[in-house]
Write a protein that holds these residues in place. Structure first.
Motif, short mmCIF file in Angstrom:
data_model
loop_
_atom_site.label_atom_id
_atom_site.label_comp_id
_atom_site.label_asym_id
_atom_site.label_seq_id
_atom_site.Cartn_x
_atom_site.Cartn_y
_atom_site.Cartn_z
N TYR A 124 11.50 -12.91 -37.61
CA TYR A 124 12.07 -14.12 -38.22
C TYR A 124 11.53 -15.38 -37.54
O TYR A 124 11.19 -16.36 -38.21
CB TYR A 124 13.60 -14.11 -38.15
CG TYR A 124 14.26 -13.30 -39.23
CD1 TYR A 124 14.40 -13.78 -40.53
CD2 TYR A 124 14.76 -12.03 -38.95
CE1 TYR A 124 15.00 -13.03 -41.52
CE2 TYR A 124 15.38 -11.27 -39.94
CZ TYR A 124 15.49 -11.77 -41.23
OH TYR A 124 16.10 -11.03 -42.21
N ILE A 125 11.46 -15.35 -36.22
CA ILE A 125 10.96 -16.51 -35.47
C ILE A 125 9.51 -16.80 -35.88
O ILE A 125 9.16 -17.95 -36.14
CB ILE A 125 11.05 -16.29 -33.94
CG1 ILE A 125 12.52 -16.27 -33.50
CG2 ILE A 125 10.28 -17.38 -33.19
CD1 ILE A 125 12.72 -15.83 -32.05
N LYS A 151 5.62 -20.33 -38.39
CA LYS A 151 4.51 -20.51 -39.33
C LYS A 151 4.89 -21.50 -40.43
O LYS A 151 4.10 -22.35 -40.82
CB LYS A 151 4.11 -19.18 -39.97
CG LYS A 151 3.19 -18.35 -39.09
CD LYS A 151 2.56 -17.21 -39.87
CE LYS A 151 3.18 -15.91 -39.50
NZ LYS A 151 2.58 -14.73 -40.04
N SER A 152 6.12 -21.39 -40.91
CA SER A 152 6.58 -22.29 -41.99
C SER A 152 6.61 -23.75 -41.53
O SER A 152 6.55 -24.67 -42.33
CB SER A 152 7.95 -21.87 -42.51
OG SER A 152 8.97 -22.26 -41.60
N SER A 188 1.39 -21.49 -32.52
CA SER A 188 1.54 -20.72 -31.30
C SER A 188 3.00 -20.62 -30.83
O SER A 188 3.76 -21.56 -30.96
CB SER A 188 0.70 -21.38 -30.19
OG SER A 188 1.17 -21.04 -28.92
N ILE A 189 3.32 -19.45 -30.28
CA ILE A 189 4.63 -19.24 -29.65
C ILE A 189 4.38 -18.90 -28.19
O ILE A 189 3.53 -18.06 -27.87
CB ILE A 189 5.40 -18.08 -30.31
CG1 ILE A 189 5.71 -18.40 -31.77
CG2 ILE A 189 6.70 -17.80 -29.54
CD1 ILE A 189 6.40 -17.27 -32.51
N LYS A 238 1.54 -15.99 -28.19
CA LYS A 238 1.03 -15.34 -29.39
C LYS A 238 0.54 -16.43 -30.33
O LYS A 238 1.27 -17.37 -30.62
CB LYS A 238 2.12 -14.51 -30.07
CG LYS A 238 1.60 -13.78 -31.32
CD LYS A 238 2.60 -12.77 -31.82
CE LYS A 238 2.06 -11.99 -33.01
NZ LYS A 238 2.99 -10.93 -33.44
N VAL A 239 -0.71 -16.29 -30.78
CA VAL A 239 -1.27 -17.24 -31.73
C VAL A 239 -1.05 -16.68 -33.13
O VAL A 239 -1.44 -15.55 -33.41
CB VAL A 239 -2.77 -17.49 -31.45
CG1 VAL A 239 -3.34 -18.50 -32.42
CG2 VAL A 239 -2.97 -17.95 -30.01
N LEU A 240 -0.39 -17.46 -33.97
CA LEU A 240 0.04 -16.96 -35.29
C LEU A 240 -0.96 -17.22 -36.39
O LEU A 240 -0.96 -16.54 -37.41
CB LEU A 240 1.38 -17.59 -35.68
CG LEU A 240 2.54 -17.33 -34.72
CD1 LEU A 240 3.75 -18.12 -35.18
CD2 LEU A 240 2.87 -15.85 -34.65
N MET A 241 -1.78 -18.27 -36.25
CA MET A 241 -2.74 -18.56 -37.31
C MET A 241 -3.94 -19.33 -36.79
O MET A 241 -3.94 -19.84 -35.72
CB MET A 241 -2.06 -19.35 -38.44
CG MET A 241 -1.14 -20.46 -37.99
SD MET A 241 -0.10 -21.01 -39.39
CE MET A 241 0.74 -22.38 -38.65
#
Length: 172
Positions: A118-119, A124-125, A130-131, A169-172
């Protein structure tokens, strides 16, 4: 967990404060019993929860409208992260995950893994790529989740009076 349960990820409200504080106290006690030094020095406390909620940092995962997991998500602001023994993967915008706590009533159901999903969707939204997250060396449960979820070990940060393992963590 039964599939007909209604799971929701939402901002925490002031009316959730007491149950969130109860859940954090359960987590503090669980860490103590497991021999972890994390959260054993009076932090986080009730004021931390109140501050999180009032600053819109607090989020909850609810099951059938009952708070099951609490987390603080903070955009671009963790002074301790500016000096890392090691190196972050990115230097742009990020979200920090802090204060993950699961209710005793819902523990052992894999909800933290679900929370991380969910996070990641939420971050991303918000178009943040990055987290970043840190945890104690003696918190094997969280270390395992970070590994499972593809977080990369970046080094060590000094936070709340102790050395923490830092991940990104790189999301995109």
């Amino acid at each position: 967990m039964a599939h007909n349960n209604n799971v929701e990820f939402r901002k925490a409200r002031m009316s959730d404060k007491d149950i969130i504080w109860e859940i954090i106290q359960q987590s503090i006690e669980r860490r103590r019993i497991n021999g972890s030094s994390q959260w054993q020095n009076g932090y986080p406390n009730e004021q931390t929860v109140e501050s999180d909620i009032s600053k819109n940092f607090g989020y909850v995962l609810t099951i059938d409208n009952r708070v099951a997991v609490y987390v603080a998500l903070i955009f671009n602001d963790e002074p301790a992260y500016s000096s890392i023994e090691g190196a972050w993967l990115t230097n742009g915008e990020f979200v920090v995950i802090h204060r993950v706590a699961v209710s005793e009533e819902f523990s052992g159901q894999g909800l933290v893994k679900k929370l991380f999903d969910y996070i990641e969707e939420f971050v991303k939204s918000e178009n943040v790529a990055s987290i970043k997250v840190d945890t104690n060396f003696d918190n094997p449960a969280m270390l395992k989740i970070l590994e499972t979820k593809g977080y990369v070990y970046c080094g060590e940060v000094y936070l709340a009076g102790g050395i923490r393992k830092a991940f990104e963590k790189v999301l995109m």
